[in-house]
Design a protein around this motif. Structure first.
Motif, PDB file in Angstrom:
ATOM      1  N   THR A  75      57.908 -28.367  50.872  1.00  0.00           N
ATOM      2  CA  THR A  75      58.497 -28.915  49.652  1.00  0.00           C
ATOM      3  C   THR A  75      58.213 -30.413  49.622  1.00  0.00           C
ATOM      4  OG1 THR A  75      60.609 -29.380  50.732  1.00  0.00           O
ATOM      5  CG2 THR A  75      60.408 -27.244  49.617  1.00  0.00           C
ATOM      6  N   THR A  76      58.401 -31.020  48.450  1.00  0.00           N
ATOM      7  CA  THR A  76      58.145 -32.458  48.323  1.00  0.00           C
ATOM      8  C   THR A  76      59.259 -33.306  48.945  1.00  0.00           C
ATOM      9  OG1 THR A  76      59.213 -32.527  46.149  1.00  0.00           O
ATOM     10  CG2 THR A  76      56.832 -32.164  46.189  1.00  0.00           C
ATOM     11  N   TRP A  77      60.446 -32.758  49.068  1.00  0.00           N
ATOM     12  CA  TRP A  77      61.585 -33.530  49.569  1.00  0.00           C
ATOM     13  C   TRP A  77      61.756 -33.434  51.085  1.00  0.00           C
ATOM     14  CZ3 TRP A  77      64.511 -30.049  52.051  1.00  0.00           C
ATOM     15  CH2 TRP A  77      64.481 -28.726  51.602  1.00  0.00           C
ATOM     16  N   CYS A  78      60.937 -32.644  51.745  1.00  0.00           N
ATOM     17  CA  CYS A  78      61.086 -32.379  53.176  1.00  0.00           C
ATOM     18  C   CYS A  78      60.345 -33.439  53.992  1.00  0.00           C
ATOM     19  CB  CYS A  78      60.549 -30.977  53.450  1.00  0.00           C
ATOM     20  SG  CYS A  78      60.122 -30.621  55.149  1.00  0.00           S
ATOM     21  N   GLY A  79      61.063 -34.190  54.823  1.00  0.00           N
ATOM     22  CA  GLY A  79      60.458 -35.230  55.661  1.00  0.00           C
ATOM     23  C   GLY A  79      59.364 -34.712  56.583  1.00  0.00           C
ATOM     24  N   PRO A  80      59.626 -33.662  57.380  1.00  0.00           N
ATOM     25  CA  PRO A  80      58.578 -33.125  58.247  1.00  0.00           C
ATOM     26  C   PRO A  80      57.366 -32.615  57.465  1.00  0.00           C
ATOM     27  CG  PRO A  80      60.711 -32.385  59.021  1.00  0.00           C
ATOM     28  CD  PRO A  80      60.938 -33.059  57.698  1.00  0.00           C
ATOM     29  N   CYS A  81      57.585 -32.115  56.222  1.00  0.00           N
ATOM     30  CA  CYS A  81      56.459 -31.676  55.391  1.00  0.00           C
ATOM     31  C   CYS A  81      55.594 -32.876  55.031  1.00  0.00           C
ATOM     32  CB  CYS A  81      56.951 -31.016  54.105  1.00  0.00           C
ATOM     33  SG  CYS A  81      57.961 -29.543  54.344  1.00  0.00           S
ATOM     34  N   ASP A  82      56.251 -33.977  54.698  1.00  0.00           N
ATOM     35  CA  ASP A  82      55.533 -35.199  54.351  1.00  0.00           C
ATOM     36  C   ASP A  82      54.706 -35.687  55.541  1.00  0.00           C
ATOM     37  OD1 ASP A  82      54.939 -37.230  52.431  1.00  0.00           O
ATOM     38  OD2 ASP A  82      56.258 -38.586  53.539  1.00  0.00           O
ATOM     39  N   GLU A  83      55.303 -35.630  56.738  1.00  0.00           N
ATOM     40  CA  GLU A  83      54.602 -36.060  57.951  1.00  0.00           C
ATOM     41  C   GLU A  83      53.386 -35.196  58.238  1.00  0.00           C
ATOM     42  OE1 GLU A  83      57.462 -36.059  61.114  1.00  0.00           O
ATOM     43  OE2 GLU A  83      58.766 -37.470  60.051  1.00  0.00           O
ATOM     44  N   SER A  84      53.442 -33.916  57.884  1.00  0.00           N
ATOM     45  CA  SER A  84      52.319 -33.031  58.196  1.00  0.00           C
ATOM     46  C   SER A  84      51.132 -33.233  57.262  1.00  0.00           C
ATOM     47  CB  SER A  84      52.759 -31.566  58.212  1.00  0.00           C
ATOM     48  OG  SER A  84      52.880 -31.064  56.905  1.00  0.00           O
ATOM     49  N   SER A  85      51.313 -33.950  56.152  1.00  0.00           N
ATOM     50  CA  SER A  85      50.220 -34.172  55.208  1.00  0.00           C
ATOM     51  C   SER A  85      49.019 -34.836  55.857  1.00  0.00           C
ATOM     52  CB  SER A  85      50.679 -35.018  54.018  1.00  0.00           C
ATOM     53  OG  SER A  85      51.464 -34.271  53.161  1.00  0.00           O
ATOM     54  N   ASN A  86      49.255 -35.921  56.611  1.00  0.00           N
ATOM     55  CA  ASN A  86      48.144 -36.622  57.268  1.00  0.00           C
ATOM     56  C   ASN A  86      47.453 -35.721  58.274  1.00  0.00           C
ATOM     57  OD1 ASN A  86      48.401 -38.983  55.853  1.00  0.00           O
ATOM     58  ND2 ASN A  86      49.647 -39.999  57.390  1.00  0.00           N
ATOM     59  N   ARG A  87      48.242 -34.980  59.027  1.00  0.00           N
ATOM     60  CA  ARG A  87      47.669 -34.067  60.034  1.00  0.00           C
ATOM     61  C   ARG A  87      46.794 -33.015  59.353  1.00  0.00           C
ATOM     62  NH1 ARG A  87      52.021 -32.806  62.315  1.00  0.00           N
ATOM     63  NH2 ARG A  87      51.826 -34.298  63.997  1.00  0.00           N
ATOM     64  N   LEU A  88      47.291 -32.420  58.273  1.00  0.00           N
ATOM     65  CA  LEU A  88      46.520 -31.406  57.566  1.00  0.00           C
ATOM     66  C   LEU A  88      45.259 -31.998  56.936  1.00  0.00           C
ATOM     67  CD1 LEU A  88      49.312 -29.278  55.830  1.00  0.00           C
ATOM     68  CD2 LEU A  88      47.932 -28.659  57.818  1.00  0.00           C
ATOM     69  N   ALA A  89      45.351 -33.238  56.455  1.00  0.00           N
ATOM     70  CA  ALA A  89      44.169 -33.890  55.879  1.00  0.00           C
ATOM     71  C   ALA A  89      43.084 -34.070  56.936  1.00  0.00           C
ATOM     72  CB  ALA A  89      44.554 -35.239  55.272  1.00  0.00           C
ATOM     73  N   VAL A  90      43.479 -34.477  58.142  1.00  0.00           N
ATOM     74  CA  VAL A  90      42.509 -34.633  59.234  1.00  0.00           C
ATOM     75  C   VAL A  90      41.929 -33.271  59.605  1.00  0.00           C
ATOM     76  CG1 VAL A  90      42.234 -35.272  61.663  1.00  0.00           C
ATOM     77  CG2 VAL A  90      43.527 -36.753  60.111  1.00  0.00           C
ATOM     78  N   LEU A  91      42.780 -32.260  59.701  1.00  0.00           N
ATOM     79  CA  LEU A  91      42.306 -30.916  60.036  1.00  0.00           C
ATOM     80  C   LEU A  91      41.349 -30.397  58.961  1.00  0.00           C
ATOM     81  CD1 LEU A  91      45.577 -29.333  61.453  1.00  0.00           C
ATOM     82  CD2 LEU A  91      43.612 -30.216  62.742  1.00  0.00           C
ATOM     83  N   HIS A  92      41.643 -30.716  57.704  1.00  0.00           N
ATOM     84  CA  HIS A  92      40.743 -30.319  56.619  1.00  0.00           C
ATOM     85  C   HIS A  92      39.358 -30.949  56.813  1.00  0.00           C
ATOM     86  CE1 HIS A  92      39.282 -29.492  52.568  1.00  0.00           C
ATOM     87  NE2 HIS A  92      38.901 -30.753  52.532  1.00  0.00           N
ATOM     88  N   GLU A  93      39.342 -32.235  57.103  1.00  0.00           N
ATOM     89  CA  GLU A  93      38.064 -32.927  57.299  1.00  0.00           C
ATOM     90  C   GLU A  93      37.283 -32.347  58.477  1.00  0.00           C
ATOM     91  OE1 GLU A  93      38.925 -37.123  57.501  1.00  0.00           O
ATOM     92  OE2 GLU A  93      39.870 -37.088  55.520  1.00  0.00           O
TER      93      GLU A  93
END
Length: 193
Positions: A75-93
């Motif tokens: 969800t957009t309001w979830c702190g741990p979800c927000d933190e995982s964005s950078n990790r997922l972006a790196v994994l995507h690359e």
């Protein structure tokens, strides 16, 4: 003599009890409602709305078959979800060139997720499921949760997104075996600049 009668009744009822247990427990993990994603099971089908390039297009689980997919519920309001964005972006690359798709699914309204995405751009796909049916099909009651679904549509791994390290995904892609769960990981991908 009474004990003998009672013992005989127990032995007579034992096969019935075992049969009922097998019927009730077959094919699902203890405490898991039917249709909920489990490692080794077929990934539940779902439909969502893909938010990409300023457009809203239908997305279904069947369109993902044939790819290794990292599916994250958030969800957009979830702190741990927000933190995982950078990790997922790196994994995507790292893994998109190897055929891995990353799809993040929120159960919020498209407008809210689009506003969030515009201020937090990411290279992977974002979809919304405002009906909550995908969350229900996968048994998601807390976010974030991530899954690896193989090319054939089978769930190979379920866990916290922070456990999906580059080394864990590489291990899975090379061996076909689910990533191992470790207490601590020293191979977290670096945050994007």
């Amino acid at each position: 003599n009474r004990a003998g009668k009672f013992g005989g009744a127990c032995w007579t009822a034992l096969p019935y009890s075992i049969a009922m247990c097998l019927i009730l427990c077959s094919g699902r993990a203890a405490g898991s409602p039917p249709g909920v994603a489990r490692v080794g099971s077929e990934a539940p089908s779902f439909e969502a709305i893909l938010l990409k390039d300023g457009k809203r297009t239908p997305l279904s689980s069947s369109t993902l078959t044939g790819n290794t997919v990292i599916l994250e519920f958030c969800t957009t309001w979830c702190g741990p979800c927000d933190e995982s964005s950078n990790r997922l972006a790196v994994l995507h690359e790292l893994f998109a060139p190897r055929g891995v798709k990353i799809v993040r699914v929120s159960n919020e309204e498209p407008e809210r997720v689009e506003l969030y995405r515009d201020s937090h751009p990411v290279p992977f796909d974002i979809a919304v499921d405002p009906s909550g049916r995908a969350f229900a099909a996968y048994g998601v009651s807390a976010v974030p949760v991530a899954l690896i679904v193989d090319e054939a549509g089978k769930v190979r791994w379920i866990g916290q997104p922070r456990q999906l390290t580059a080394a864990a995904i590489d291990y899975y892609l090379r061996s076909g075996k689910p990533p191992r769960r470790g207490k601590k990981s020293t191979t977290q991908p670096a945050a994007r600049e």
